[in-house]
Design an enzyme around this catalytic site. Structure first.
Site, PDB file in Angstrom:
ATOM      1  N   TRP A 199       0.844  -1.188   0.000  1.00 55.18           N
ATOM      2  CA  TRP A 199       0.000   0.000   0.000  1.00 55.18           C
ATOM      3  C   TRP A 199       0.892   1.256   0.000  1.00 55.18           C
ATOM      4  O   TRP A 199       1.881   1.309   0.717  1.00 55.18           O
ATOM      5  CB  TRP A 199      -0.931  -0.001   1.233  1.00 55.18           C
ATOM      6  CG  TRP A 199      -1.712   1.275   1.323  1.00 55.18           C
ATOM      7  CD1 TRP A 199      -2.794   1.630   0.574  1.00 55.18           C
ATOM      8  CD2 TRP A 199      -1.419   2.378   2.179  1.00 55.18           C
ATOM      9  NE1 TRP A 199      -3.198   2.900   0.907  1.00 55.18           N
ATOM     10  CE2 TRP A 199      -2.374   3.384   1.885  1.00 55.18           C
ATOM     11  CE3 TRP A 199      -0.447   2.640   3.149  1.00 55.18           C
ATOM     12  CZ2 TRP A 199      -2.394   4.617   2.550  1.00 55.18           C
ATOM     13  CZ3 TRP A 199      -0.460   3.866   3.805  1.00 55.18           C
ATOM     14  CH2 TRP A 199      -1.436   4.833   3.509  1.00 55.18           C
ATOM     15  N   ASP A 366     -15.720  12.316  -2.183  1.00 57.03           N
ATOM     16  CA  ASP A 366     -15.183  10.997  -1.845  1.00 57.03           C
ATOM     17  C   ASP A 366     -15.989  10.365  -0.712  1.00 57.03           C
ATOM     18  O   ASP A 366     -17.139  10.747  -0.438  1.00 57.03           O
ATOM     19  CB  ASP A 366     -13.682  11.160  -1.498  1.00 57.03           C
ATOM     20  CG  ASP A 366     -12.848   9.942  -1.837  1.00 57.03           C
ATOM     21  OD1 ASP A 366     -12.901   8.967  -1.050  1.00 57.03           O
ATOM     22  OD2 ASP A 366     -12.165   9.932  -2.882  1.00 57.03           O
ATOM     23  N   ASP A 367     -15.401   9.411  -0.048  1.00 55.74           N
ATOM     24  CA  ASP A 367     -16.018   8.620   1.013  1.00 55.74           C
ATOM     25  C   ASP A 367     -16.684   9.484   2.091  1.00 55.74           C
ATOM     26  O   ASP A 367     -16.137  10.507   2.477  1.00 55.74           O
ATOM     27  CB  ASP A 367     -14.880   7.786   1.645  1.00 55.74           C
ATOM     28  CG  ASP A 367     -15.391   6.692   2.539  1.00 55.74           C
ATOM     29  OD1 ASP A 367     -16.613   6.586   2.725  1.00 55.74           O
ATOM     30  OD2 ASP A 367     -14.544   5.928   3.046  1.00 55.74           O
ATOM     31  N   ARG A 443      -9.894  -3.017   7.526  1.00 54.76           N
ATOM     32  CA  ARG A 443     -10.464  -1.662   7.549  1.00 54.76           C
ATOM     33  C   ARG A 443     -11.915  -1.714   8.045  1.00 54.76           C
ATOM     34  O   ARG A 443     -12.798  -1.066   7.500  1.00 54.76           O
ATOM     35  CB  ARG A 443     -10.399  -1.009   6.170  1.00 54.76           C
ATOM     36  CG  ARG A 443     -10.323   0.515   6.264  1.00 54.76           C
ATOM     37  CD  ARG A 443     -10.624   1.199   4.951  1.00 54.76           C
ATOM     38  NE  ARG A 443     -10.318   2.615   5.071  1.00 54.76           N
ATOM     39  CZ  ARG A 443     -10.874   3.556   4.306  1.00 54.76           C
ATOM     40  NH1 ARG A 443     -11.721   3.225   3.374  1.00 54.76           N
ATOM     41  NH2 ARG A 443     -10.557   4.807   4.471  1.00 54.76           N
ATOM     42  N   LYS A 476     -15.787   7.195  -8.874  1.00 54.42           N
ATOM     43  CA  LYS A 476     -14.572   6.531  -8.389  1.00 54.42           C
ATOM     44  C   LYS A 476     -15.034   5.251  -7.708  1.00 54.42           C
ATOM     45  O   LYS A 476     -15.754   5.294  -6.710  1.00 54.42           O
ATOM     46  CB  LYS A 476     -13.853   7.453  -7.407  1.00 54.42           C
ATOM     47  CG  LYS A 476     -12.606   6.840  -6.761  1.00 54.42           C
ATOM     48  CD  LYS A 476     -11.896   7.909  -5.921  1.00 54.42           C
ATOM     49  CE  LYS A 476     -10.761   7.365  -5.085  1.00 54.42           C
ATOM     50  NZ  LYS A 476     -10.227   8.399  -4.169  1.00 54.42           N
ATOM     51  N   TRP A 477     -14.662   4.116  -8.284  1.00 59.79           N
ATOM     52  CA  TRP A 477     -15.089   2.798  -7.785  1.00 59.79           C
ATOM     53  C   TRP A 477     -13.937   2.230  -6.962  1.00 59.79           C
ATOM     54  O   TRP A 477     -12.925   1.806  -7.503  1.00 59.79           O
ATOM     55  CB  TRP A 477     -15.411   1.896  -8.971  1.00 59.79           C
ATOM     56  CG  TRP A 477     -15.863   0.516  -8.645  1.00 59.79           C
ATOM     57  CD1 TRP A 477     -15.206  -0.428  -7.912  1.00 59.79           C
ATOM     58  CD2 TRP A 477     -17.084  -0.112  -9.073  1.00 59.79           C
ATOM     59  NE1 TRP A 477     -15.925  -1.593  -7.853  1.00 59.79           N
ATOM     60  CE2 TRP A 477     -17.082  -1.428  -8.563  1.00 59.79           C
ATOM     61  CE3 TRP A 477     -18.172   0.304  -9.840  1.00 59.79           C
ATOM     62  CZ2 TRP A 477     -18.130  -2.327  -8.797  1.00 59.79           C
ATOM     63  CZ3 TRP A 477     -19.206  -0.594 -10.073  1.00 59.79           C
ATOM     64  CH2 TRP A 477     -19.176  -1.896  -9.546  1.00 59.79           C
ATOM     65  N   ASP A 478     -14.140   2.211  -5.648  1.00 60.88           N
ATOM     66  CA  ASP A 478     -13.052   1.816  -4.756  1.00 60.88           C
ATOM     67  C   ASP A 478     -13.232   0.377  -4.282  1.00 60.88           C
ATOM     68  O   ASP A 478     -14.334  -0.200  -4.381  1.00 60.88           O
ATOM     69  CB  ASP A 478     -13.046   2.773  -3.550  1.00 60.88           C
ATOM     70  CG  ASP A 478     -11.666   2.979  -2.969  1.00 60.88           C
ATOM     71  OD1 ASP A 478     -10.784   2.138  -3.202  1.00 60.88           O
ATOM     72  OD2 ASP A 478     -11.480   3.983  -2.255  1.00 60.88           O
ATOM     73  N   ASN A 480     -11.477  -1.605  -0.931  1.00 64.67           N
ATOM     74  CA  ASN A 480     -10.460  -1.343   0.079  1.00 64.67           C
ATOM     75  C   ASN A 480     -10.058  -2.502   0.973  1.00 64.67           C
ATOM     76  O   ASN A 480      -9.550  -2.285   2.061  1.00 64.67           O
ATOM     77  CB  ASN A 480     -10.900  -0.164   0.949  1.00 64.67           C
ATOM     78  CG  ASN A 480     -10.584   1.159   0.269  1.00 64.67           C
ATOM     79  OD1 ASN A 480      -9.554   1.301  -0.357  1.00 64.67           O
ATOM     80  ND2 ASN A 480     -11.481   2.108   0.365  1.00 64.67           N
ATOM     81  N   CYS A 526     -10.141   2.061  -8.376  1.00 63.05           N
ATOM     82  CA  CYS A 526      -9.250   2.365  -7.268  1.00 63.05           C
ATOM     83  C   CYS A 526      -9.307   1.162  -6.339  1.00 63.05           C
ATOM     84  O   CYS A 526     -10.327   0.483  -6.269  1.00 63.05           O
ATOM     85  CB  CYS A 526      -9.781   3.618  -6.558  1.00 63.05           C
ATOM     86  SG  CYS A 526      -8.949   4.043  -5.027  1.00 63.05           S
ATOM     87  N   ASP A 548      -2.298   5.679  -3.104  1.00 63.49           N
ATOM     88  CA  ASP A 548      -2.711   6.651  -2.085  1.00 63.49           C
ATOM     89  C   ASP A 548      -1.541   7.537  -1.681  1.00 63.49           C
ATOM     90  O   ASP A 548      -1.720   8.487  -0.932  1.00 63.49           O
ATOM     91  CB  ASP A 548      -3.280   5.932  -0.854  1.00 63.49           C
ATOM     92  CG  ASP A 548      -4.755   5.594  -1.048  1.00 63.49           C
ATOM     93  OD1 ASP A 548      -5.384   6.171  -1.951  1.00 63.49           O
ATOM     94  OD2 ASP A 548      -5.271   4.742  -0.298  1.00 63.49           O
TER      95      ASP A 548
HETATM   96  C1  GLA Z   1      -9.118   4.472  -0.433  1.00 61.76           C
HETATM   97  C2  GLA Z   1      -8.787   5.341  -1.632  1.00 61.76           C
HETATM   98  C3  GLA Z   1      -8.698   6.772  -1.228  1.00 61.76           C
HETATM   99  C4  GLA Z   1      -9.992   7.221  -0.606  1.00 61.76           C
HETATM  100  C5  GLA Z   1     -10.344   6.313   0.555  1.00 61.76           C
HETATM  101  C6  GLA Z   1     -11.721   6.610   1.091  1.00 61.76           C
HETATM  102  O1  GLA Z   1      -8.071   4.431   0.451  1.00 61.76           O
HETATM  103  O2  GLA Z   1      -7.606   4.905  -2.229  1.00 61.76           O
HETATM  104  O3  GLA Z   1      -8.386   7.580  -2.338  1.00 61.76           O
HETATM  105  O4  GLA Z   1     -11.008   7.188  -1.571  1.00 61.76           O
HETATM  106  O5  GLA Z   1     -10.305   4.948   0.192  1.00 61.76           O
HETATM  107  O6  GLA Z   1     -12.066   5.803   2.143  1.00 61.76           O
END
Ligand code: GLA
Length: 729
Positions: A199, A366-367, A443, A476-478, A480, A526, A548
């Site tokens: 990461w 974002d989130d 997470r 933005k499709w994340d 994690n 992402c 990131d």
């Molecule tokens: C991931 C993404 C970040 C951001 C966070 C939000 O880490 O890589 O850019 O969007 O999630 O929780």
């Protein structure tokens, strides 16, 4: 060009502009042998390269040594359990529990164009651009057929391979392993390049000698991963940027993979790539077909740089789709590092107003905008706007942003579920899990069982509802976390080995629906930064968030590794806050701009709070992006000097296809005392053309710029950079 077959010699010859790939059918049993892959040759039959007339001889001549024959023949698609003890490409388990498999050529088809891989991403090309060979092989005992599919591109030194496995028997056969490519060659003192990381430090280039035995890279994390990218280059030990033979292998897949270079007893190299067999077991019923994803082979006899440029051209023209394929992307500002979870409509509009004045074109939320999501402990899956943060809802926010003159984008993490969410309380069985075992959190979240159609439909419905509610132009499709505790509540015991692959197919299906239903949306993938940066995802999204870590200096290495295969137009790169949120380093705003320019370009900071001198620089950076993005997006990329190797400075360039223009980026990472100018040799120009260096107005020939070089003076301080723009006179 294209593909030829000689009935007489039973040899297939696959040609690209500068490479030849040759396959031979061998002996009475029709073994499919590999003859040659390398620089283009005119000859049509090089079957002596398979050494079939040396001991141990072919089985029809010496059946006593059948095993020795199978263990030495260069194979196109090796099988398990009958005598080839090198890495196999396919392995099965029959109803009776047996694992052996042996394939012989049956027939073939050669046709113009390239087939679609059902449910899978793949490169594409029309009848004028590609020719395809399908080699049908069978195991008569198992009644199992494989179709080995090869496509050659007319104008690029790229060959793709994929495999279909068909069960013609009355019984179920379990496929316990199916790789997509096998490349057998004599070992020419080869090295191997792979991309490793973690990461915030993705795709660090690693080069090592290939020695006896197996050297393997893989992912079993459920995604292609931060740790190892599904890419491997096999190259001559003395090959460098500009010379030497290089074979690239890149897997068009976003889940578990393995890639391996193996040197066997007779100093033969076998390179293999495909779905990771760990935890893979696909139940193939009578009449069913399994399609193994595509591997893209690129050959270069002109060093690593040419391999890179071929991948870039192939992916830009034959993988990436949609409205933004060939289009400049809007300059966005993302609020993640600006606000994290702590924002309201007003705060976002403050950012948008300021950003718009400076020339930024899109606000990305974002989130943290949905459910009860105020930190990362809750609400994934509850894709309903949190109106206490966004008073007036999404429609109001987007229309206000649009009134300011900006586009609007939004973040989702569709594949996930928080244990503390309404979705989990309603459907605890929707999380991937092993009954009776407490699943490992990462997470604070679990992974949704995207292998299930009902789960996919429900998730898609809640996302598309939001997208339909307002004028949303970017997603933005994340993703994690990695996958653990594998188990799907909907599959029988003998299909649990399908979950990893079904999961990936599920992601593809969801993204396919999204891009078809919302063709105007710019999709950016992402995964905790760059944990799923692979050609599979590029089939759906023209860009992927690279890491990131957007510290300009760390990004030099991360972007160099990423650009080894993936075009600059796909690399999500932003000017972000300082000190950098991942490593605490401060770099000049200007340098951050230069580094982000070699990607999609955007901002990730609170534009209302940054120092005024930095803010004042934004309009200039916006102008710089508009001036150079066409060149950066479409040109040929050349690595000139690598900070990863020299620890002092970095230099790369992009040259336009017509070679009339080039942009060189030079970053001085460390300043040195008592130092003369540094000489840089430009690449990729035309020798006899006179070019003007825009900043000094000097005029020099392409030959002078490339072979004699230019001098770059030391700059006063660390982390400084400059752009050099040259244009043909
Ligand atoms: C991931 C993404 C970040 C951001 C966070 C939000 O880490 O890589 O850019 O969007 O999630 O929780």
């Amino acid at each position: 060009m294209g593909i030829q077959f000689s009935e007489e010699s039973r040899v297939f010859k696959l040609d690209t502009p500068k490479s030849t790939y040759m396959i031979g059918i061998v002996d009475e049993e029709n073994f499919v042998g590999h003859i040659y892959y390398g620089k283009k040759i005119v000859d049509t039959d090089m079957s002596y390269l398979m050494r079939i007339y040396e001991g141990p001889q072919v089985p029809s001549k010496n059946s006593r040594e059948r095993v020795a024959f199978l263990d030495t023949l260069p194979m196109e698609f090796s099988t398990h359990g009958v005598g080839d003890f090198r890495e196999s490409c396919i392995s099965v388990k029959t109803k009776a529990g047996h694992t052996a498999c042996s394939l012989s050529y049956v027939s073939h088809k050669i046709y113009k164009g390239k087939p679609v891989l059902e449910g899978l991403p793949a490169t594409f090309g029309n009848e004028g651009e590609c020719t395809t060979l399908e080699l049908e092989c069978e195991d008569k005992t198992l009644n199992l057929r494989t179709i080995l599919v090869y496509t050659v591109f007319e104008t690029l030194d790229a060959i793709t391979r994929s495999v279909r496995v068909i069960n013609d028997s009355k019984d179920t056969i379990h496929i316990t392993k199916v790789l997509s490519t096998c490349l057998d060659m004599d070992n020419k003192d080869f090295d191997m390049i792979t991309l490793h990381g973690l990461w915030a430090k993705e795709r660090m280039i690693s080069r090592r000698r290939i020695t006896a035995g197996k050297q393997l890279i893989s992912s079993s994390r459920g995604e292609s991963s931060h740790q190892e990218n599904p890419f491997m280059a096999i190259l001559e030990h003395n090959a460098n940027e500009d010379k030497g033979e290089v074979y690239g292998l890149n897997f068009v897949y976003s889940g578990n993979f393995m890639a391996q270079a193996e040197v066997s007893q007779f100093n033969m190299l076998r390179a293999t790539m495909g779905i990771n067999p760990t935890d893979f077991d696909w139940k193939l019923n009578e009449g069913e077909t399994f399609t193994a994803p595509e591997v893209v082979l690129v050959y270069s006899s002109e060093g690593i740089g040419q391999m890179t440029r071929t991948y870039h051209d192939l992916y830009r023209n034959h993988l990436i789709r949609g409205e933004y394929k060939d289009k400049k992307r809007p300059i966005l500002i993302n609020n993640w590092e600006a606000t994290y979870f702590d924002f309201t409509t007003e705060k976002l509009l403050d950012i948008a107003r300021e950003a718009s004045k400076l020339g930024i074109e899109m606000l990305v939320m974002d989130d943290g905008w949905f459910g009860a999501r105020n930190d990362d402990t809750s609400a994934l899956g509850d894709w309903v706007v949190n109106e206490s943060k966004l008073n007036g809802g999404i429609k109001n926010l987007v229309s206000e942003v649009n009134k300011i003159g900006m586009k609007f984008g939004i973040w989702f993490e569709p594949e996930m579920i928080s244990p503390n969410s309404d979705l989990y309380r309603a459907h605890p069985d929707w999380a991937i899990q092993v009954p009776g075992r407490v699943g490992a959190l990462s997470r604070n979240q679990y992974v949704l069982d995207i292998s299930r159609q009902d789960v996919r439909d429900s998730i898609y419905e809640s996302i598309s509802k939001i997208l339909k509610e307002a004028n949303i132009e970017y997603v933005k499709w994340d993703m994690n976390r990695t996958l653990t505790d594998l188990g799907s509540a909907c599959l029988e015991a003998d299909k649990q080995g399908e979950v990893y692959h079904r999961y990936v197919l599920g992601v593809y299906e969801l993204q396919d629906r999204l891009v078809n239903d919302f063709p105007h949306i710019l999709l950016e993938n992402c995964s905790g930064g760059g944990g799923r940066f692979d050609p599979g995802m590029l089939y759906y999204s023209p860009q992927i968030w690279c890491s990131d870590d957007s510290d300009a200096i760390e990004r030099l290495r991360i972007q160099e590794g990423t650009a080894l295969i993936y075009p600059l137009s796909t690399i999500g790169a932003h000017v972000s806050d300082c000190p950098c949120h991942t490593n605490g380093r401060s770099t000049p705003f200007e340098t951050r701009g230069y580094v982000a320019l070699a990607g999609t370009f955007g901002y990730e900071l609170d534009v209302t709070k940054i120092p005024v001198e930095d803010r004042n620089m934004i309009p200039e950076q916006v102008a710089m992006y508009h001036k150079y993005n066409d060149l950066v997006r479409t040109g040929d990329y050349y690595r000139i000097a690598s900070y990863q190797n020299n620890n002092e400075y970095d230099c790369y360039s992009v040259v336009s296809k017509d070679k009339k223009e080039a942009l060189i980026t030079y970053i001085q990472v460390m300043s040195r005392p008592n130092y003369r100018t540094r000489r840089i040799f430009i690449k990729g120009l035309l020798e006899d053309v006179i070019y003007r260096i825009e900043e000094t107005n000097e005029e020099l020939s392409g030959g002078a710029l490339m072979y004699a070089g230019i001098n770059i003076a030391n700059m006063w301080g660390d982390y400084l950079g400059k752009l050099i723009h040259i244009v043909a006179v």
